[in-house]
Design a protein around this motif. Sequence first.
Motif, PDB file in Angstrom:
ATOM      1  N   HIS A 339       0.839  -1.202   0.000  1.00 41.73           N
ATOM      2  CA  HIS A 339       0.000   0.000   0.000  1.00 41.73           C
ATOM      3  C   HIS A 339       0.877   1.256   0.000  1.00 41.73           C
ATOM      4  CE1 HIS A 339      -2.853   3.030   1.397  1.00 41.73           C
ATOM      5  NE2 HIS A 339      -2.074   3.235   2.437  1.00 41.73           N
ATOM      6  N   HIS A 370       4.403   6.686   5.149  1.00 38.89           N
ATOM      7  CA  HIS A 370       3.291   7.330   5.863  1.00 38.89           C
ATOM      8  C   HIS A 370       2.597   6.418   6.871  1.00 38.89           C
ATOM      9  CE1 HIS A 370       0.743   5.335   2.874  1.00 38.89           C
ATOM     10  NE2 HIS A 370      -0.290   5.621   3.640  1.00 38.89           N
ATOM     11  N   ASP A 371       2.542   5.118   6.600  1.00 36.63           N
ATOM     12  CA  ASP A 371       1.807   4.214   7.495  1.00 36.63           C
ATOM     13  C   ASP A 371       2.699   3.403   8.434  1.00 36.63           C
ATOM     14  OD1 ASP A 371      -0.916   4.674   7.259  1.00 36.63           O
ATOM     15  OD2 ASP A 371      -1.142   3.421   5.473  1.00 36.63           O
ATOM     16  N   HIS A 436      -1.363  12.516   7.794  1.00 37.67           N
ATOM     17  CA  HIS A 436      -1.813  11.932   6.523  1.00 37.67           C
ATOM     18  C   HIS A 436      -3.300  11.591   6.503  1.00 37.67           C
ATOM     19  CE1 HIS A 436      -0.866   7.952   8.394  1.00 37.67           C
ATOM     20  NE2 HIS A 436      -1.746   7.472   7.543  1.00 37.67           N
ATOM     21  N   ASN A 457      -3.198   8.907  -0.725  1.00 38.20           N
ATOM     22  CA  ASN A 457      -3.755   7.886   0.166  1.00 38.20           C
ATOM     23  C   ASN A 457      -5.261   7.725  -0.047  1.00 38.20           C
ATOM     24  OD1 ASN A 457      -3.273   5.997   2.359  1.00 38.20           O
ATOM     25  ND2 ASN A 457      -4.434   7.410   3.642  1.00 38.20           N
TER      26      ASN A 457
HETATM   27 FE   LIG Z   1      -2.332   4.737   4.104  1.00 41.01          FE
END
Ligand SMILES: [Fe+2]
Length: 504
Positions: A339, A370-371, A436, A457
Motif C-alpha cells: 500500500h 506514511h503508514d 496523513h 492515500n
Molecule cells: Fe495509508
Amino acid sequence: MRSHQNYGKITDMAIPSTSDTAARVAKGEPYSFSFHYLSEDVVRYINALFAKILAGMDQIFLLDTFITIIREICINAVKANAKRVYFRTIGISIDDAESYPEGIEMFKKNVIGHFETMEAGLKNSDYRVSFSMKRDQNGLVIQVLNNSIIRPEEMARISMRMEKARHYEDFSEAYEEIYDDTEGAGLGIVLTVLLLKNSGIGVENYKIIRGEKDTRTLLVIPFELRPQEITTRIKKQILAEVDGIPTFPKNVLELQRLCANPDSSIGEISEKITIDPALSTDVLKLANSAGFISGKRIETIPEAIKNIGLKNLNAILLATSARSILDKRYTRFEQIWAHCNHVAFYARGIAIKFKLARMVENAFLAGLLHDLGKIIMLSTDLGTTNKIADIVKDRKIRTSTVMEEISVGISHANIGEMLAGKWGFPDYLVEAIRCHHTPLNAVEKHRDIVFTVYLANIMCGIESRRYQLYYAEDEVLARFALSSDAAFNELHAELKTAYDTRVE
Ligand SMILES: [Fe+2]
Ligand SMILES: [Fe+2]
C-alpha cells in the motif's frame, strides 16, 4: 455532478458559502439549517463547514472526532423521525404502548440496514432535523433538534446507556456488550461518550433533552478542553514498544549527513554504502529501474549515485533502513508496504503533475513511510484493531484514526509521528506521517507535501473501497483544483494507468 462550492440544494433552504458562514459564526451570530435525511451531501456540507469553524477556533485537531460525534447525533435524530414515518405507514400509533413492540420489531427488520428506503418517506413528511449553532463565551453551542417527541421508554434506554458508557475505560470493555445491539443505538452512544472523554470535550457537554414537541441534543465545544481521560493498557504497551525500537544504524545516520552536505564526495558516500549489502542492492536496483533510464546497465555504486542523485539516495536510505528495522522486529506486513509503495507512486505523480518540483522525491518518500505506525499498531493488538476495522466499515466513519484513538488511545498516525521523531526524520516527513489522515492539522509550511500524500492515500483508499471521494477535505481538493468529481477522477485514472503499467 456535485460541486463543492454549492450546497444549496441539500437542505430546505439556500445555503451560503461555508467561509461566509464560519465568519458569521465567529462573530457570534446564530446559524441554522435543516434537513430531512442525512445524505452524503449533508455530511459533506457539515464536514466542510466545521473544518472552517474549528480552524477559526484553533481546534481543527478535533475535526474527525467532532464529525463522528455529530454524525451519530444526526443519525439518531433522523432515525427517531424515520421511526415515526414508518409507524405511520404500517398503521401503528407510536404512542400505543401495546403495539409499540411489534412496530419496533418490524422497523428493525425492514428499516435498519436499509435506511435509504426511508429517504423519500422522510422527504414527504413534516419531520425535519434542524441543526443550529451559536458561539458564546464558553465555546460553540450546537443544537440538533428533531420534531418528534421522544417516548419515555426511548429516553430511559438512552439515559441508561449514557450512564453505563460513562464508566467504560476503553472501547474493548464496551465492545462485547454493545455489538449485538441490533438497533445500533447503543454503539452510537458509547462511541459518542468515549469520544467526548478522549477528546477533552467532556461528557457533561453532551445532553439529550425531551421537549414538549421535540427532542433536542445539545453539544458544547468548550474553548478550554480538558486533558485526555483515557489511557488504555494498549496505549501503554504501544508507547513501551516505540521506546524499544532501535535507533537508526550509525552507518545510515552518517550517510544521511553526507548526502545533505554539498561538500561530500561521491567516493566517500559510495564507500559507506558498499559496507551495507542490503543498501547496495537497493541503490543499484533503483538506479536500474524505469524511473532512471540511462541507456546502459549500471553496475557500480558511484555510477548509481550519479544516476539517481543525492536527494533520491537520501530517500532510499531512509526508507530502506526504516523498513529493515521494522521487518526484523515484526512479522512482515507485505500488505502495508505494498500500500505504501502505491501511495508513494501516486504522491510522486501528483507532485510532478502540479509542478511541485522541489518536493517530488520528498513526496515519494513520505508516501513510502506514511503508514509506519500501522505496523506497530497491528503488532501490538491485532484483536482490537480488527474490531476497529469492523466497526469503521459498518459506520462509515471517515478515517480509522478516530476509532483507534478511542479504542486504543492513540492513532497509527501519532505512533508513526513518534517513531519518525525518534529516528530523527526531517520535519516535513514527521508532519506528513502525523497528518496523513488529518491534513488540515498540518502547519502551512508543509501543506504541499501533506496534502499530496493525503490525496494519494485517498486515491488508494478509493481503489481498495475503504474510502469514498466525499470523505476528502474540500480545502485539499481546492488546493489542487480538483473540486469537481470529474477533475479528481481524471487525475486518479491517469495515475492508476501509470501505476498499472509501470515497469519495476
Ligand atoms: Fe495509508
Ligand atoms: Fe494511514
